[in-house]
Design a protein around this motif. Structure first.
Motif: not given
Length: 224
Positions: A64, A39-40, A46-47, A61, A42-43
């Protein structure tokens, strides 16, 4: 917990801090940690796709996701339930071995060809009863944390109850092993008693570590 302490990488520091705080079955814990890492990642990706530098993206990330302390209780709940099921399953699978061992010794003695000391036989009855009660409680715990858990909330103290049921059964098996070891020295047909003692020892070994971990998990704060 300091999520930035792992080699300067906020993501790995976060994951390491989370992993260090969680207790439970290794396989389930590894899956949870990997899900958080994915999950981290992927975040961060994305950034980075938006042009944010990698280090800054990693820090954003992590922010968040919240601190590891905030995530631990919800993750620990899943691990605690998984460990309770693991321990309950160990009780259900190993307790019958203890009962079978004692029944084997008792029924063989009825032929009159050899005599297990009467004290050991009486102890057999009580310990087999303890193991049987533990198995029933463990079976109920498996039901409560399995299909029924989808309809009803898992009782808050159930993991601790399972932990102590496993501990009690484990102690009973340890005592049974000692009693059978002594009985094997006095019995004419000692190989049979020694075999029963070996099975009791194996059952104790299989359950002791699981019950210990379940006690640790049950004492940790959880949410949900």
């Amino acid at each position: 917990m300091d999520p930035d302490s792992e080699l300067g990488d906020p993501v790995e520091g976060y994951v390491a801090a989370l992993a260090g705080a969680l207790r439970g079955p290794a396989r389930v814990k590894a899956r949870l940690i990997e899900e958080v890492r994915d999950g981290l990642a992927e975040t961060v990706a994305a950034y980075a796709h938006e042009g944010v530098p990698r280090e800054r993206a990693a820090r954003q990330a992590v922010r968040e996701f919240g601190s590891p302390d905030e995530l631990v209780p919800s993750c620990q709940r899943e691990l605690t339930i998984a460990q309770a099921r693991h321990t309950a399953r160990a009780v259900v699978l190993t307790a019958p071995f203890l009962i079978a061992c004692w029944y084997l010794v008792w029924s063989t003695d009825s032929g009159g060809e050899w005599m297990v000391p009467r004290t050991a036989q009486l102890l057999a009855v009580h310990l087999a009863g303890v193991a049987g009660v533990g198995a029933l409680l463990a079976a109920a715990a498996l039901a409560a944390t399995g299909t029924l858990a989808r309809r009803l909330p898992t009782p808050h103290r159930l993991p601790l109850a399972v932990a102590w049921a496993g501990t009690t059964a484990s102690v009973a098996m340890a005592i049974a092993t000692l009693a059978l070891a002594i009985a094997s020295l006095l019995a004419t047909n000692w190989p049979l008693v020694a075999l029963a003692g070996s099975l009791a020892a194996a059952s104790h070994a299989a359950m002791a570590a699981s019950a210990r971990m379940c006690r640790q998990c049950a004492r940790l704060p959880i949410t949900g």
